[in-house]
Design a protein around this motif. Structure first.
Motif, short mmCIF file in Angstrom:
data_model
loop_
_atom_site.label_atom_id
_atom_site.label_comp_id
_atom_site.label_asym_id
_atom_site.label_seq_id
_atom_site.Cartn_x
_atom_site.Cartn_y
_atom_site.Cartn_z
N GLU A 1 -2.82 5.80 -7.02
CA GLU A 1 -3.41 5.12 -8.18
C GLU A 1 -3.76 3.66 -7.90
N GLY A 2 -4.01 3.31 -6.66
CA GLY A 2 -4.41 1.96 -6.31
C GLY A 2 -3.29 0.96 -6.19
N LYS A 3 -2.06 1.43 -6.38
CA LYS A 3 -0.91 0.54 -6.22
C LYS A 3 -0.93 -0.04 -4.80
N LEU A 4 -0.61 -1.31 -4.67
CA LEU A 4 -0.63 -1.95 -3.36
C LEU A 4 0.50 -1.47 -2.49
N GLY A 5 0.14 -1.10 -1.26
CA GLY A 5 1.12 -0.78 -0.24
C GLY A 5 1.40 -2.01 0.60
N LEU A 6 2.01 -1.80 1.74
CA LEU A 6 2.36 -2.90 2.63
C LEU A 6 1.15 -3.77 2.95
N GLY A 7 0.03 -3.16 3.32
CA GLY A 7 -1.16 -3.93 3.69
C GLY A 7 -1.71 -4.77 2.55
N GLY A 8 -1.73 -4.22 1.35
CA GLY A 8 -2.20 -4.97 0.19
C GLY A 8 -1.30 -6.14 -0.14
N ARG A 9 -0.01 -5.92 0.00
CA ARG A 9 0.95 -7.00 -0.26
C ARG A 9 0.85 -8.09 0.81
N LEU A 10 0.62 -7.67 2.05
CA LEU A 10 0.42 -8.65 3.12
C LEU A 10 -0.84 -9.47 2.86
N TYR A 11 -1.90 -8.82 2.44
CA TYR A 11 -3.16 -9.51 2.12
C TYR A 11 -2.93 -10.58 1.06
N ASN A 12 -2.18 -10.25 0.03
CA ASN A 12 -1.88 -11.22 -1.02
C ASN A 12 -0.98 -12.34 -0.51
N GLU A 13 -0.01 -11.98 0.33
CA GLU A 13 0.89 -12.98 0.90
C GLU A 13 0.12 -14.00 1.74
N LEU A 14 -0.97 -13.55 2.34
CA LEU A 14 -1.82 -14.44 3.16
C LEU A 14 -2.95 -15.06 2.32
N ASN A 15 -2.77 -15.09 1.02
CA ASN A 15 -3.74 -15.67 0.09
C ASN A 15 -5.13 -15.06 0.21
N GLN A 16 -5.16 -13.76 0.53
CA GLN A 16 -6.40 -13.00 0.60
C GLN A 16 -7.41 -13.61 1.57
N THR A 17 -6.90 -14.17 2.67
CA THR A 17 -7.78 -14.85 3.63
C THR A 17 -8.10 -14.02 4.87
N ILE A 18 -7.27 -13.03 5.18
CA ILE A 18 -7.49 -12.22 6.38
C ILE A 18 -7.57 -10.75 5.97
N PRO A 19 -8.66 -10.06 6.30
CA PRO A 19 -8.75 -8.63 5.98
C PRO A 19 -7.64 -7.84 6.68
N ILE A 20 -7.16 -6.82 5.98
CA ILE A 20 -6.09 -5.98 6.50
C ILE A 20 -6.59 -4.54 6.57
N ILE A 21 -6.32 -3.89 7.70
CA ILE A 21 -6.61 -2.47 7.87
C ILE A 21 -5.28 -1.76 8.05
N GLY A 22 -5.06 -0.74 7.25
CA GLY A 22 -3.87 0.10 7.41
C GLY A 22 -4.25 1.37 8.14
N VAL A 23 -3.45 1.75 9.13
CA VAL A 23 -3.66 2.99 9.87
C VAL A 23 -2.36 3.78 9.78
N ALA A 24 -2.46 4.98 9.21
CA ALA A 24 -1.27 5.83 9.05
C ALA A 24 -1.52 7.20 9.67
N LYS A 25 -0.44 7.81 10.14
CA LYS A 25 -0.53 9.14 10.75
C LYS A 25 -0.27 10.25 9.75
N LYS A 26 0.38 9.92 8.64
CA LYS A 26 0.71 10.93 7.63
C LYS A 26 0.00 10.59 6.33
N SER A 27 -0.41 11.63 5.62
CA SER A 27 -1.10 11.41 4.34
C SER A 27 -0.10 10.93 3.29
N PHE A 28 -0.63 10.28 2.28
CA PHE A 28 0.16 9.80 1.16
C PHE A 28 -0.47 10.37 -0.10
N SER A 29 0.25 11.14 -0.83
CA SER A 29 -0.29 11.84 -1.99
C SER A 29 -0.84 10.88 -3.05
N GLY A 30 -2.04 11.17 -3.52
CA GLY A 30 -2.60 10.43 -4.64
C GLY A 30 -3.43 9.21 -4.28
#
Length: 171
Positions: A83-112
């Motif tokens: 539902e668009g809730k921020l994961g680790l990457g989104g929280r990192l992006y905010n912690e860095l004041n939205q200045t550096i783009p973040i790409i998340g790469v995962a091996k397992k799917s996350f439902s929803g």
């Protein structure tokens, strides 16, 4: 410069590894630098709250790096959860004041969270990588991960980084 980051845990200790490289297509042999950091008394894992454990480790590593030279950070995990809730990457992006783009790469799917990701098939693998992004177009992020050197599902640099974190077992 691109920075890929991963964290490995042994009990309440963590080793964080950052690999700096110039171009998405660079081979492992052309890595610019490897930065490591160790933390004691890491928060315990909590389901749905993974960032509380991992984000302090990543921020400690980032304190050792000149972030003005970083144009993208790649993490092992998700930017968006269900539902668009921020994961680790989104929280990192905010912690860095939205200045550096973040790409998340995962091996397992996350439902929803299928609307927030692109499945990337690499090599001859039948299993995709799940790519999420913030601060850049999702399609661009997925294309960059697909471009990374290596003939297998995981890009060579990300596999090498994972190996570097796991050396913690014998350190």
């Amino acid at each position: 410069m691109i920075l890929a980051i991963d964290v490995y845990y042994i009990e309440n200790r963590a080793k964080t590894v950052g690999i700096l490289f110039e171009d998405w297509t660079v081979a492992k042999a052309n890595i610019n630098a490897i930065v490591t950091d160790y933390i004691e008394n890491v928060a315990p894992y909590q389901s749905g709250q993974f960032y509380q454990r991992e984000l302090p480790c990543i921020m400690s590593l980032l304190a050792k790096i000149d972030l003005s030279k970083i144009n993208t950070i790649v993490i092992d995990g998700y930017v968006h959860l269900n539902e668009g809730k921020l994961g680790l990457g989104g929280r990192l992006y905010n912690e860095l004041n939205q200045t550096i783009p973040i790409i998340g790469v995962a091996k397992k799917s996350f439902s929803g969270n299928s609307q927030y990701l692109v499945e990337v098939l690499r090599g001859e693998s039948k299993h995709p990588l799940y790519v999420t992004a913030i601060g850049m177009q999702l399609e661009t992020a997925a294309a960059n991960i697909k471009l990374m050197a290596g003939k297998y599902r995981m890009p060579d640099i990300l596999t090498f980084m994972d190996q570097q974190t796991k050396l913690f077992k014998s350190e």
